[in-house]
Write a protein that holds these residues in place. Structure first.
Motif, PDB file in Angstrom:
ATOM      1  N   LEU A  50       0.849  -1.197   0.000  1.00 50.09           N
ATOM      2  CA  LEU A  50       0.000   0.000   0.000  1.00 50.09           C
ATOM      3  C   LEU A  50       0.880   1.241   0.000  1.00 50.09           C
ATOM      4  O   LEU A  50       1.939   1.265   0.650  1.00 50.09           O
ATOM      5  N   ASP A  51       0.459   2.276  -0.740  1.00 47.18           N
ATOM      6  CA  ASP A  51       1.182   3.542  -0.724  1.00 47.18           C
ATOM      7  C   ASP A  51       0.913   4.263   0.595  1.00 47.18           C
ATOM      8  O   ASP A  51      -0.144   4.090   1.220  1.00 47.18           O
ATOM      9  N   PRO A  52       1.857   5.118   1.062  1.00 44.70           N
ATOM     10  CA  PRO A  52       1.636   5.867   2.308  1.00 44.70           C
ATOM     11  C   PRO A  52       0.343   6.672   2.295  1.00 44.70           C
ATOM     12  O   PRO A  52      -0.367   6.731   3.307  1.00 44.70           O
ATOM     13  N   GLU A  53       0.032   7.280   1.151  1.00 46.46           N
ATOM     14  CA  GLU A  53      -1.168   8.114   1.081  1.00 46.46           C
ATOM     15  C   GLU A  53      -2.441   7.286   1.301  1.00 46.46           C
ATOM     16  O   GLU A  53      -3.418   7.773   1.887  1.00 46.46           O
ATOM     17  N   GLU A  54      -2.432   6.036   0.823  1.00 46.27           N
ATOM     18  CA  GLU A  54      -3.615   5.190   0.993  1.00 46.27           C
ATOM     19  C   GLU A  54      -3.881   4.916   2.479  1.00 46.27           C
ATOM     20  O   GLU A  54      -5.029   4.955   2.942  1.00 46.27           O
ATOM     21  N   ILE A  55      -2.804   4.657   3.206  1.00 41.82           N
ATOM     22  CA  ILE A  55      -2.967   4.367   4.642  1.00 41.82           C
ATOM     23  C   ILE A  55      -3.368   5.628   5.397  1.00 41.82           C
ATOM     24  O   ILE A  55      -4.216   5.587   6.298  1.00 41.82           O
ATOM     25  N   GLU A  56      -2.751   6.762   5.041  1.00 39.33           N
ATOM     26  CA  GLU A  56      -3.074   8.020   5.724  1.00 39.33           C
ATOM     27  C   GLU A  56      -4.532   8.413   5.497  1.00 39.33           C
ATOM     28  O   GLU A  56      -5.179   8.963   6.397  1.00 39.33           O
ATOM     29  N   ASN A  57      -5.044   8.131   4.308  1.00 44.64           N
ATOM     30  CA  ASN A  57      -6.424   8.499   3.995  1.00 44.64           C
ATOM     31  C   ASN A  57      -7.440   7.496   4.547  1.00 44.64           C
ATOM     32  O   ASN A  57      -8.589   7.865   4.829  1.00 44.64           O
ATOM     33  N   ASN A  58      -7.031   6.232   4.681  1.00 44.41           N
ATOM     34  CA  ASN A  58      -7.976   5.208   5.136  1.00 44.41           C
ATOM     35  C   ASN A  58      -7.228   4.188   6.006  1.00 44.41           C
ATOM     36  O   ASN A  58      -6.747   3.166   5.510  1.00 44.41           O
ATOM     37  N   PRO A  59      -7.102   4.449   7.322  1.00 47.77           N
ATOM     38  CA  PRO A  59      -6.346   3.531   8.200  1.00 47.77           C
ATOM     39  C   PRO A  59      -6.992   2.148   8.303  1.00 47.77           C
ATOM     40  O   PRO A  59      -6.313   1.184   8.662  1.00 47.77           O
ATOM     41  N   ASP A  60      -8.291   2.015   7.965  1.00 46.54           N
ATOM     42  CA  ASP A  60      -8.941   0.707   8.042  1.00 46.54           C
ATOM     43  C   ASP A  60      -8.326  -0.296   7.082  1.00 46.54           C
ATOM     44  O   ASP A  60      -8.487  -1.515   7.254  1.00 46.54           O
ATOM     45  N   LEU A  61      -7.616   0.200   6.054  1.00 45.36           N
ATOM     46  CA  LEU A  61      -6.975  -0.711   5.109  1.00 45.36           C
ATOM     47  C   LEU A  61      -5.976  -1.621   5.823  1.00 45.36           C
ATOM     48  O   LEU A  61      -5.775  -2.771   5.412  1.00 45.36           O
ATOM     49  N   LEU A  62      -5.353  -1.102   6.887  1.00 43.34           N
ATOM     50  CA  LEU A  62      -4.396  -1.913   7.643  1.00 43.34           C
ATOM     51  C   LEU A  62      -5.109  -2.858   8.597  1.00 43.34           C
ATOM     52  O   LEU A  62      -4.799  -4.050   8.662  1.00 43.34           O
ATOM     53  N   PHE A  63      -6.069  -2.316   9.357  1.00 35.84           N
ATOM     54  CA  PHE A  63      -6.693  -3.117  10.409  1.00 35.84           C
ATOM     55  C   PHE A  63      -7.543  -4.256   9.850  1.00 35.84           C
ATOM     56  O   PHE A  63      -7.663  -5.309  10.478  1.00 35.84           O
ATOM     57  N   ARG A  64      -8.107  -4.102   8.652  1.00 41.07           N
ATOM     58  CA  ARG A  64      -8.973  -5.148   8.121  1.00 41.07           C
ATOM     59  C   ARG A  64      -8.184  -6.351   7.615  1.00 41.07           C
ATOM     60  O   ARG A  64      -8.759  -7.413   7.379  1.00 41.07           O
ATOM     61  N   CYS A  65      -6.838  -6.185   7.453  1.00 47.36           N
ATOM     62  CA  CYS A  65      -6.003  -7.297   6.970  1.00 47.36           C
ATOM     63  C   CYS A  65      -5.277  -8.019   8.108  1.00 47.36           C
ATOM     64  O   CYS A  65      -4.470  -8.913   7.858  1.00 47.36           O
ATOM     65  N   ILE A  66      -5.526  -7.631   9.347  1.00 47.28           N
ATOM     66  CA  ILE A  66      -4.907  -8.307  10.486  1.00 47.28           C
ATOM     67  C   ILE A  66      -5.577  -9.658  10.682  1.00 47.28           C
ATOM     68  O   ILE A  66      -6.796  -9.809  10.508  1.00 47.28           O
ATOM     69  N   HIS A  67      -4.793 -10.659  11.029  1.00 46.98           N
ATOM     70  CA  HIS A  67      -5.322 -12.004  11.232  1.00 46.98           C
ATOM     71  C   HIS A  67      -6.443 -11.943  12.270  1.00 46.98           C
ATOM     72  O   HIS A  67      -6.286 -11.320  13.326  1.00 46.98           O
ATOM     73  N   PRO A  68      -7.587 -12.562  11.998  1.00 45.53           N
ATOM     74  CA  PRO A  68      -8.737 -12.466  12.922  1.00 45.53           C
ATOM     75  C   PRO A  68      -8.405 -12.874  14.355  1.00 45.53           C
ATOM     76  O   PRO A  68      -8.949 -12.302  15.302  1.00 45.53           O
ATOM     77  N   ASP A  69      -7.510 -13.861  14.509  1.00 45.34           N
ATOM     78  CA  ASP A  69      -7.179 -14.330  15.860  1.00 45.34           C
ATOM     79  C   ASP A  69      -6.330 -13.318  16.629  1.00 45.34           C
ATOM     80  O   ASP A  69      -6.203 -13.414  17.860  1.00 45.34           O
ATOM     81  N   ASP A  70      -5.706 -12.351  15.932  1.00 41.97           N
ATOM     82  CA  ASP A  70      -4.794 -11.399  16.581  1.00 41.97           C
ATOM     83  C   ASP A  70      -5.387 -10.004  16.698  1.00 41.97           C
ATOM     84  O   ASP A  70      -4.800  -9.135  17.363  1.00 41.97           O
ATOM     85  N   LEU A  71      -6.529  -9.750  16.068  1.00 41.90           N
ATOM     86  CA  LEU A  71      -7.069  -8.390  16.001  1.00 41.90           C
ATOM     87  C   LEU A  71      -7.446  -7.864  17.388  1.00 41.90           C
ATOM     88  O   LEU A  71      -7.124  -6.728  17.749  1.00 41.90           O
ATOM     89  N   SER A  72      -8.126  -8.687  18.185  1.00 42.33           N
ATOM     90  CA  SER A  72      -8.573  -8.242  19.505  1.00 42.33           C
ATOM     91  C   SER A  72      -7.392  -7.892  20.405  1.00 42.33           C
ATOM     92  O   SER A  72      -7.398  -6.855  21.087  1.00 42.33           O
ATOM     93  N   ASN A  73      -6.342  -8.742  20.407  1.00 45.96           N
ATOM     94  CA  ASN A  73      -5.166  -8.480  21.249  1.00 45.96           C
ATOM     95  C   ASN A  73      -4.434  -7.215  20.814  1.00 45.96           C
ATOM     96  O   ASN A  73      -3.909  -6.473  21.648  1.00 45.96           O
ATOM     97  N   LEU A  74      -4.419  -6.967  19.495  1.00 47.38           N
ATOM     98  CA  LEU A  74      -3.760  -5.761  18.998  1.00 47.38           C
ATOM     99  C   LEU A  74      -4.479  -4.508  19.499  1.00 47.38           C
ATOM    100  O   LEU A  74      -3.851  -3.573  20.010  1.00 47.38           O
TER     101      LEU A  74
END
Length: 720
Positions: free
Chosen positions: A455-479
């Motif tokens: 992902l380009d830096p601008e994509e993450i800055e504009n939409n931080p959900d792009l990162l959180f939605r790709c976190i492994h489901p088993d690790d999302l809550s602990n993160l």
């Protein structure tokens, strides 16, 4: 009931209650009072007028007293329902503050004394009463009662002041003789003084106060007391220390005043003791603070100066003196005109005067030639401080910014290099924000996001959900939980989690430090890196750790095991929890503990150890010998160690030593000469015959050749 008493001078009359069961005698007393009224009125004088109430029984009198107020009670002690002086006590329950004059038919001195002791103000024999005697007795009874009541209230007020005072108070009786000045008797002390000195009241009243004082201070008190006794002074104020019962020292200020009799002798002495321990501590703290301030400004590498309103230096630190190249005593009280060029001094004077007048702080940068002739850039900050008396002082600090300017240029170059590093770093640098409403955003993301997330830096800055939605489901809550904990505690954030990128699972590791902003937002500046290979290596290491037959351990400098492999449980029978629950020294054989502690100190100094041996306790009560190899990691406070069970070899060693000792004993028992030699005939061991052990030293032939020692006829071709 309670009667309100006024001074006699303010009265226009008296209200009298006559308690008399004999009607004739009661009428006579009333006539005497009314006769007094008529006599006074005929004389046209404003004087006492008497109004009369009557009662023939004590119970009747009590009912009247419940409803009415009287200024005096004329009381017969022989009533149908009450006899003798006990009648006084009974009627006082209904007229606590009303004076009582006893009327009796008997001229009994003992009864009169008992009546006065019971609370009566006077005692009159009926047959001796006339109008003048009766009037005077009533007047005196009321006046005496008023004075007694005033005295009682005064004493209560005094007692309340003394007992409720927050400062210690003692009332002291002076000695009879001046030579007994050490024997002042304490008559009374209040609770505040008892609390101050830690003794109860009885202890303070009986003890010698000299024992509570310090010798040098007690002498000063005696000198002042002698002056009081001689009449020079009536009191003094001294600072004094006392020893409390718990041996602590109390700092006080003692104010002592004497009360003299008309002849000038001392009746009582009042001593007021104020606890000034807090003030003493404050003074000590203030002195320490001044010393600390002096030490601090002298330890400060930046020159510091203070000027008065006449532009003279009054405070200078060591750095300023060094800058000027002069000792402090030559600079104090002088101005810049005494040491600087006139034009420079004039500029400083005008600028300082402007700051004095406006009170506006000033900060300037200027070039300065130091005493070595080197040009420097100095930054001077000046502010005005106004003291409580209105006088002003100019406080200035000077900082040599020559190096700072050089570093500023270097910093710009460094920032450029840092930008290049960020571009080439195998990870992503970021700035993450959590605002007061709970919204999450990325303020800044480096170009490393392309390799890490595709992902380009601008994509993450504009939409931080792009990162959180790709976190492994088993690790999302602990993160999310780790971020919340860091936000709540403002502790550094460190976490590992799995991220799914293009159907591939990566292990990522993030680290950052939170900082709370003025508006309540929290910002993390951190780094995220791909640790997939490291994670795989750790997993392989953990598998090796688990299957190793050797005893592997990680312990801390605090003396506790932190991690153990399963081999420990198999070898000693304890569970891992039992090993971790107590210091490992508890498992060491008592005879080996001192050497173990010494070895632990060696490891704490950063020195590894090899083949260190000690015995460890098994759960069944036996011991096993361990041979240790260990390496410390001081930055982690940990010791990584491998231990091997050498119990069997230790037992074999013991058996070997036992066998050798047995063989040696057998050889020593053989009476003939015995020796061993190499193939070339060199003797390596020699035992003389039993009869020659004392004449032939055992080691005399060691290293020599047999052919050189034996006679010619004993030599054989074997040694040639």
């Amino acid at each position: 009931m309670i009667s309100v008493l006024n001074p006699i001078a303010e009265r226009n009359g008296f209200k009298v209650l006559i308690v008399e069961d004999n009607r004739a005698e009661g009428d006579l007393i009333e006539e005497l009072l009314l006769e007094t009224n008529a006599a006074r009125q005929s004389a046209r004088r404003l004087a006492e007028k008497f109004s009369v109430g009557r009662a023939s029984r004590l119970s009747e009198a009590c009912d009247i007293l419940r409803a009415e107020k009287f200024d005096v009670i004329l009381l017969d002690l022989s009533l149908p329902d009450s006899q003798d002086f006990s009648t006084i006590v009974k009627i006082q329950q209904y007229s606590i503050n009303t004076p009582i004059v006893v009327l009796t038919a008997r001229n009994d001195e003992e009864l009169a004394v008992q009546s006065i002791q019971a609370g009566a103000q006077d005692y009159l024999v009926k047959r001796n009463i006339d109008s003048e005697v009766l009037r005077r007795s009533i007047r005196y009874a009321v006046e005496r009662h008023y004075n007694q009541e005033a005295l009682r209230k005064s004493e209560e007020k005094y007692r309340s002041v003394v007992e409720n005072s927050l400062v210690g108070i003692a009332i002291i009786s002076p000695p009879i003789l001046r030579s007994q000045i050490h024997n002042w008797q304490c008559l009374e002390v209040n609770d505040a003084l008892c609390n101050l000195l830690g003794y109860d009241r009885e202890e303070l009243l009986q003890m010698n106060w000299e024992n509570l004082s310090f010798t040098e201070e007690w002498q000063a008190s005696l000198e002042q007391l002698n002056r009081i006794i001689s009449g020079e002074i009536d009191g003094y104020v001294l600072d004094k220390r006392w020893r409390r019962k718990d041996e602590k020292i109390v700092y006080t200020r003692v104010s002592l005043r004497c009360i003299r009799r008309p002849d000038g002798s001392i009746d009582r002495i009042i001593k007021v003791i104020l606890d000034v321990s807090d003030r003493q501590r404050y003074e000590i703290q203030l002195k320490a603070s001044k010393q600390f301030l002096k030490h601090t400004i002298n330890a400060t590498p930046d020159p510091i100066f203070v000027k008065d309103e006449r532009h003279r230096w009054i405070v200078l630190n060591d750095a300023f003196c060094e800058l000027m190249g002069k000792p402090r005593h030559e600079l104090i009280g002088k101005s810049g005109y005494d040491f600087l060029p006139a034009t420079t001094a004039e500029i400083f004077w005008q600028k300082d005067e402007e700051i004095f007048q406006t009170g506006i702080p000033d900060k300037t940068e200027e070039k300065f030639i130091d005493r070595a002739g080197k040009e420097r850039i100095i930054s001077t900050k000046k502010t005005v401080f106004q003291k409580a008396d209105g006088k002003k002082m100019l406080v200035g600090t000077i900082r040599d910014v020559t190096e700072y300017k050089r570093q500023q240029i270097a910093l710009e170059n460094s920032e450029s290099r840092l930008q290049n590093i960020a571009v080439n770093l195998p990870g992503m640098i970021y700035q993450f924000r959590l605002d007061a409403s709970g919204n999450q955003s990325f303020d800044c993301v480096s170009s490393g996001s392309k390799n890490l997330y595709h992902l380009d830096p601008e994509e993450i800055e504009n939409n931080p959900d792009l990162l959180f939605r790709c976190i492994h489901p088993d690790d999302l809550s602990n993160l999310h939980q780790s971020i919340e904990i860091s936000a709540a505690t403002l502790q550094p954030w460190y976490h590992q989690w799995r991220h799914i990128v293009s159907d591939r699972v990566k292990w990522l590791q993030g680290a950052s430090r939170p900082e709370k902003q003025a508006n309540g937002d929290i910002i993390w500046d951190g780094l995220v890196m791909d640790v997939t290979e490291l994670k795989q290596t750790q997993q392989e290491r953990d598998r090796l750790f688990s299957i190793s037959l050797d005893l592997l351990s990680i312990s801390g400098f605090d003396g506790y095991f932190k991690r153990l492999n399963p081999a420990w449980e198999n070898a000693f029978g304890y569970s891992r929890v039992e090993f971790l629950a107590q210091p490992f020294i508890e498992f060491v054989h008592p005879e080996d503990r001192e050497n173990t502690r010494t070895t632990l100190e060696t490891l704490k100094l950063g020195n590894p150890i090899i083949n260190f041996e000690n015995r460890y306790l098994c759960k069944n009560g036996s011991y096993k010998w361990l041979s240790w190899t260990a390496s410390p990691f001081a930055e982690e406070g940990l010791i990584y160690a491998v231990a091997r069970d050498v119990t069997a070899s230790k037992q074999a060693e013991a058996e070997l030593r036992k066998s050798e000792a047995t063989n040696r004993a057998l050889l020593d028992a053989i009476p003939d000469m015995m020796f061993r030699c190499r193939a070339d005939g060199t003797l390596i061991d020699f035992k003389p015959a039993k009869d020659f052990q004392e004449t032939v030293p055992q080691n005399i032939f060691i290293g020599k050749k047999v052919q050189d020692v034996l006679p010619q006829f004993c030599r054989s071709n074997r040694f040639k």
